[in-house]
Write an enzyme that holds these catalytic residues in place. Structure first.
Site, PDB file in Angstrom:
ATOM      1  CB  SER A  31      -0.311   5.131 -17.366  1.00  0.00           C
ATOM      2  OG  SER A  31      -0.182   6.528 -17.352  1.00  0.00           O
ATOM      3  N   GLY A  42      -8.293   5.996  -7.814  1.00  0.00           N
ATOM      4  CA  GLY A  42      -7.115   5.139  -7.785  1.00  0.00           C
ATOM      5  C   GLY A  42      -6.082   5.572  -6.761  1.00  0.00           C
ATOM      6  CB  VAL A  43      -2.357   5.838  -7.074  1.00  0.00           C
ATOM      7  CG1 VAL A  43      -1.227   6.471  -6.294  1.00  0.00           C
ATOM      8  CG2 VAL A  43      -2.044   4.381  -7.393  1.00  0.00           C
ATOM      9  CG  ASP A  44      -4.829  11.965  -7.365  1.00  0.00           C
ATOM     10  OD1 ASP A  44      -4.085  12.436  -6.489  1.00  0.00           O
ATOM     11  OD2 ASP A  44      -5.484  12.666  -8.148  1.00  0.00           O
ATOM     12  CG  ASP A 102      -1.827   1.130   1.381  1.00  0.00           C
ATOM     13  OD1 ASP A 102      -1.694   2.122   0.631  1.00  0.00           O
ATOM     14  OD2 ASP A 102      -2.703   1.058   2.263  1.00  0.00           O
ATOM     15  N   GLY A 114      -3.819   1.654 -14.664  1.00  0.00           N
ATOM     16  CA  GLY A 114      -5.201   1.485 -14.223  1.00  0.00           C
ATOM     17  C   GLY A 114      -6.171   2.132 -15.188  1.00  0.00           C
TER      18      GLY A 114
END
Length: 174
Positions: free
Chosen positions: A120, A30-32, A8, A122
């Site tokens: 990129s 997502g990650v952001d 994570d 995802g």
């Protein structure tokens, strides 16, 4: 050293974590979204400051910019926007620029350790195998060419991504 782990990104105790940012710099999915949620409102405040000052139009694909990390266990967040294949951004050099520019910003901060997601891979529609190849090759070349970073760690959310990145790292080291 360049490595790949399953984990994570929001819990990494590194100097820098790289955010696969929304071009607006104001949070996304997502990650952001995960980084903004874990960091708390301070990260969004810093991103809003960037929008008011140095980046009024946000970031374009391949660019990178740093903020503090707010409540994350790292010191800084380096935000980069990956190319969006759905919008025709399919040049691997643009994907490589995300990492090259992020690592340059991290070195400029004095960072020694950096965590990186599968930028990129995802919602932006890139094939994860291609992302793994481009990012690991770029990281290996960058670390060789520009001393100063002790660790670039790809932090991946699934066993499949981990396997792809580990395989790509093996090829990059040959």
């Amino acid at each position: 050293m360049v490595e790949a782990v399953r984990g994570d990104l929001t819990t990494q105790r590194l100097d820098v974590v790289v955010n696969a940012a929304d071009p607006s710099l104001l949070g996304g999915g997502g990650v952001d979204g995960a980084l903004h949620a874990a960091a708390g409102p301070g990260l969004l405040q810093e991103c809003r400051r960037l929008r008011r000052t140095t980046h009024p139009d946000g970031l374009t694909a391949g660019e990178a910019v740093a903020t503090g990390a707010s409540n994350l266990p790292c010191r800084w967040v380096v935000h980069t926007v990956g190319p969006n294949r759905h919008r025709g951004q399919s040049d691997p050099a643009l994907l490589a620029a995300c990492l090259t520019n992020s690592l340059a910003v991290a070195r400029g901060l004095g960072a020694r350790t950096v965590g990186v997601p599968a930028v990129s891979a995802g919602a932006f529609g890139w094939d994860p195998t291609e992302v793994a190849g481009v990012l690991t090759t770029t990281a290996a070349a960058d670390v060789r060419a520009h001393p100063g970073l002790d660790l670039v760690r790809f932090v991946l959310t699934s066993e499949r991504l981990l396997s792809l990145f580990q395989d790509a790292l093996e090829r990059a080291r040959r």
